[in-house]
Structure formats: C-alpha cells, structure tokens
Design a protein around this motif. Sequence first.
Motif, mmCIF file in Angstrom:
data_model
loop_
_atom_site.group_PDB
_atom_site.id
_atom_site.type_symbol
_atom_site.label_atom_id
_atom_site.label_comp_id
_atom_site.label_asym_id
_atom_site.label_seq_id
_atom_site.Cartn_x
_atom_site.Cartn_y
_atom_site.Cartn_z
ATOM 1 N N GLU A 51 -1.312 -1.713 -7.247
ATOM 2 C CA GLU A 51 -2.630 -2.369 -7.219
ATOM 3 C C GLU A 51 -2.613 -3.558 -6.266
ATOM 4 O O GLU A 51 -3.546 -3.771 -5.495
ATOM 5 N N PHE A 52 -1.541 -4.323 -6.318
ATOM 6 C CA PHE A 52 -1.380 -5.507 -5.458
ATOM 7 C C PHE A 52 -1.459 -5.094 -3.981
ATOM 8 O O PHE A 52 -2.147 -5.704 -3.173
ATOM 9 N N LEU A 53 -0.780 -3.998 -3.659
ATOM 10 C CA LEU A 53 -0.767 -3.507 -2.268
ATOM 11 C C LEU A 53 -2.151 -2.966 -1.900
ATOM 12 O O LEU A 53 -2.658 -3.222 -0.810
ATOM 13 N N LYS A 54 -2.745 -2.232 -2.838
ATOM 14 C CA LYS A 54 -4.055 -1.615 -2.570
ATOM 15 C C LYS A 54 -5.112 -2.682 -2.271
ATOM 16 O O LYS A 54 -5.977 -2.502 -1.421
ATOM 17 N N ARG A 73 -3.866 -11.453 -13.099
ATOM 18 C CA ARG A 73 -5.216 -10.877 -13.005
ATOM 19 C C ARG A 73 -5.132 -9.352 -12.955
ATOM 20 O O ARG A 73 -5.868 -8.642 -13.654
ATOM 21 N N ILE A 74 -4.198 -8.841 -12.157
ATOM 22 C CA ILE A 74 -4.081 -7.384 -12.017
ATOM 23 C C ILE A 74 -3.690 -6.753 -13.358
ATOM 24 O O ILE A 74 -4.256 -5.737 -13.767
ATOM 25 N N GLU A 125 0.791 3.610 -1.152
ATOM 26 C CA GLU A 125 0.699 2.268 -0.547
ATOM 27 C C GLU A 125 1.935 1.959 0.304
ATOM 28 O O GLU A 125 1.828 1.360 1.368
ATOM 29 N N VAL A 126 3.108 2.366 -0.167
ATOM 30 C CA VAL A 126 4.336 2.115 0.607
ATOM 31 C C VAL A 126 4.275 2.915 1.911
ATOM 32 O O VAL A 126 4.641 2.420 2.989
ATOM 33 N N ARG A 127 3.770 4.148 1.811
ATOM 34 C CA ARG A 127 3.643 4.987 3.016
ATOM 35 C C ARG A 127 2.762 4.290 4.055
ATOM 36 O O ARG A 127 3.091 4.249 5.243
ATOM 37 N N LYS A 128 1.636 3.693 3.581
ATOM 38 C CA LYS A 128 0.723 3.001 4.512
ATOM 39 C C LYS A 128 1.425 1.792 5.133
ATOM 40 O O LYS A 128 1.316 1.533 6.330
#
Length: 535
Positions: free
Chosen positions: A388-391, A158-159, A187-190
């Motif tokens: 995108e997956f992480l977001k 889907r992404i 995203e990795v930082r978060k």
Amino acid sequence: MTNWLDILAGINEEKGSTALRSQPLYVLIHNRIKEAIDDGRLPADTKLPTNRELANLLKVDRSTAARAYAELANEGCIESFVGRGTFVASSRPGRNDPFESTEPDNSISWPDKFSRASQTVYEMLRLEQANIGWQQEVISFAGGIPTDESYPHKDFERILEKLIAAGRSAEMYQYSPNEGLPALRKEVRKHLAKQGIDASDDKLLILGGSQQGLDVVANILLDPGDLVVVEDPTYLWATCNFKSRGARCTAVPLDDQGIRIDILEAILQRQRPKFIYVIPNFQNPTGITMSYERRRQLLLLANQYQVPILEDNFVGDLRYDGESLPSLRAMPGSENLVIHLGTFSKALCPALRLGWLVAPPETMPRLVIAKRSSNLTTNSISQVILAEFLKEGLYEQHLATIRNTYRARRDAMLRALHKELFILADQQGDRTRITWSRPHGGMFIWLKLPDGLSSRELLPYAQREGVAYAPGDVCFLSQEQSECLRLCFIQLDEANIAKGVKRLGKAIRSYLEDVSNKSLSNRSHLMGTGSHSFI
Ligand code: PMP
C-alpha cells in the motif's frame, strides 16, 4: 615464572601458509593458551603478555593476537583490567572444580554435536561481539541501521488503520504465496522497472530481507567444499552464510573502482567458483562504488568463464550525489548471469523484513523451494502495509527526504573527520597517513589508520572516550589487515556526529601517543621489521 616458549611452542612452525593451515592463526594461538589454562600450566591470575608482546613473540600481526585474546575473553578464560593488563580469570564457568558439585554430569556435550561449518561461523560471530559492553552514553558509529526518526511512522499507522477499516485484515493474518503477495510483487516490479530491471513474474521472488536471498542462493548453488569469490573486505554475514554451507571463500581485493578484475581473472583461469558475490553500490564495509567500466568488465569475465554473479544492492536507493550507475542486472548480457538482491531495510525500515530477488527463470523454482524450506512464506502483515505504501507513491517521497538527511550527515562526518584528524593525517607522512573514504551514497565511511596500527587495539581508547565503531578486520578474509574501521554516518544527527568524531580523534591521538612512547623493541614491530621476544 611462566615459560611462554613452551606454551606457544610449535605455533611458528604451524603458521606456514594460510592455504596449508587447517585453522586460522588466531584459533591456533587461542587453542594453545586455552589448553594451558585448562591443564593448569597457566593458573588463575597469571599475567598474560600484552597484544604487542604476544604478536612480537609469535611474529604475527597484532590483530591476530588481539583476536585470540578476544576469543579467550568471550569464553571467560581471561580478564583485562585497564592499566594493569590481562590475566587468567580467577573463576570461570565450566572450570573443573572437584568440590563444586557432587551431582553426576548427565548433560549432553553440545560442542561434540555442532557441525564443523557451524564452528567456523561461530568463531567469526564471537569476534563481532567486540562491539558490545560499552557504557550507556556512548556515541555509536558501529552497526548500520537507520534510526527511529527516519521511519514513516505516521504513514504506516494510517495505512494500517485504512486496511483494517477496509476489511482486509484476513489477508494480513494468512500465509501469503511463497513467491510473495501479488500486490507487493506488482509494486516491486514497477520500482525495479524504473531502474531498467525486468522483474517479470518468472524472475521475481519476495524475500524476508535480502539476507534470506543470500541464504536461498547458497542453498541452491553450494555444496561443501565449493568455492565462492567475494570482495575483500566484504559483508561478514554473507561469508558466514556461505561458510555455514561448508563452502570456501576466496577474496579479491578492491581498489577505488571496485573488485580488481586482473586478480579475479587469475582466479577464474585456475579455479571454477560457483559464483562471484559483489556489492557494487556503496559497498559494505568500504563505501566503494564499482565504476561502470568495472561492471562491464566483470560481466564480460563472468560470461567468458560461465560463473554466475550474485549482486547485493543493499543500499542502491541511497545515492546522495554523483552519476547513478546501472545495476549489473540492468546491463546487457546479464539476464542469465546475474542474481540480483535488494532490500527495503536500509532505505525504509529493517523491521519490515522485506527484500527481493531477481534471477534467471531457470533458477526460480528451486529458489522458491529453498525459501519455502527456510520460512514457508514471508510475513503477510508487513507485505500488505508495504504494498500500500508503494502504491500510494510514498516510497519515492520518503527517499527524497532521507537522501537529504543522510547526505547532510555524511557531509557532517566528513567535515568532522577533516577537522579532528587532518592534522594527524598530515603529520604521519605519506606512507602512514590516516585516510578515509568519501562515499557518494549508502551509510559507511571506511577509515584507515597508519600502517601497522590496529583498530582493535584502538577499541579500549575509544571506549574510554565513549565512542564506538566497527573494527574492520572481521570483514577481511585475509586476517592480517587490522588498520581499518567502519563508521556508520546515517544513524546520528549532525551534532552527535561532530561530538562522536571529536571523541574518536582524541582516542586516536592517545593511541598514537602510547604507541610512539613504547620501547624501541615494541616500535620495531610497528615498522614491520625485526621482532622482539619479551621473555
Ligand atoms: N547485504 C548487506 C551488504 C548488508 O549489509 C545487509 C544488512 N546489513 C544485508 C545484505 C541484509 O539485510 P536485510 O536482510 O535486512 O535486507
């Protein structure tokens, strides 16, 4: 009749101490037998001593003898036949046969070109290949990767469609910045901030898997001859990497709390290693987790002796129970001391080839250049998809699902081990019991056979039953430890785990039976007393 004393002459003297020997013991044995095959003293079809006979003859551990034979078999010099034994191969590639070809041999002799470091690593690699050549329907606890049904297929699809529809394909087809795609870095930082790790811009590097992290760290820190402290046992491909730079590795044993600080301190008092490599969570291969106190002591010691720590957190996101512990990099005093590696390979999907590194800012420009000289930049397509997956918050959801699945699989394996091996564990008496670890996360259970037995000798029994595992000896730097084997519990469903452990139980029982039926002279080796020459 073959005079084995002549062929193996001198090995007992050369054995000496591990530190003084220029080559591992199994290499010496391998070389001596290969020379005799090459120069015709051991002609084709000559029967070789069994592992145990060879071990007794040379007064070495049976895993050492088995390793030498594994090498020779991989090179096609010898062949084994179930029930008949091991023989010098009747034909083998490269054997000098004057009638075979009249063409002049102008080809390059590659063995003369290979670096010494690559030779050391190649020897380790060929041993690992003991895992191949199994029948099709084998149940495999070897390896260490998630299986197809664990991947978020639908979300990735889907992404990908969404990104293409949004006209972002150009971003996916270009080189990305060396440090990693900004959206993924964010995203990795978060993700790391939630674990108390500060991965601000000057400290974070996106990697093509954490293996690349081992490589870039080795690149910027190691010169030939340098020393690296590793856990014993440890991850094979880390020591391979360090050794491929010409470094030496010194091993510190583990107990159930992690690396033995007393032994580490004794090493640090005498030597100045370039860094200490540890896997604090659900270690590969043992599954052991370093306790909080041990983490604290390790940091204190590293600080006192000014030796950096390389922290490999390859399955930190896969905790199934117990109290979660801070990464070394999240603990006070670690900022300028710890290089932290992580990966999406185990908790999400290995083919993404994405991981990260958090390091002291002073090291970052060199790490970036090391990465650039290794692969320029990381795959943009997978970075865009993963960002995108992480977001979308899907990683946390995915983790919740697979933690449940893997917890159930771990429990299934522990239950099966109890059912199939408990009786054996009990029968063997205290000193020589079969034991296994009960990890709180990750993917490996570490099983130890009774003292004096060898997980490599167990392989043909397991092969006959149709079950595979990873022999543990390749993970030790001290080669003499042969009893352990590694079982991966995440890659099969519960029914197959039960079936596979049943097969393993059967294999272990046959092996034990054969061992106890052998002659007294052979058993004496098992007990670690005396020796017996079969000639
Ligand atoms: N560290 C450890 C302890 C591992 O077991 C592995 C892979 N098996 C890695 C690092 C490297 O994994 P990757 O490159 O896929 O992140």
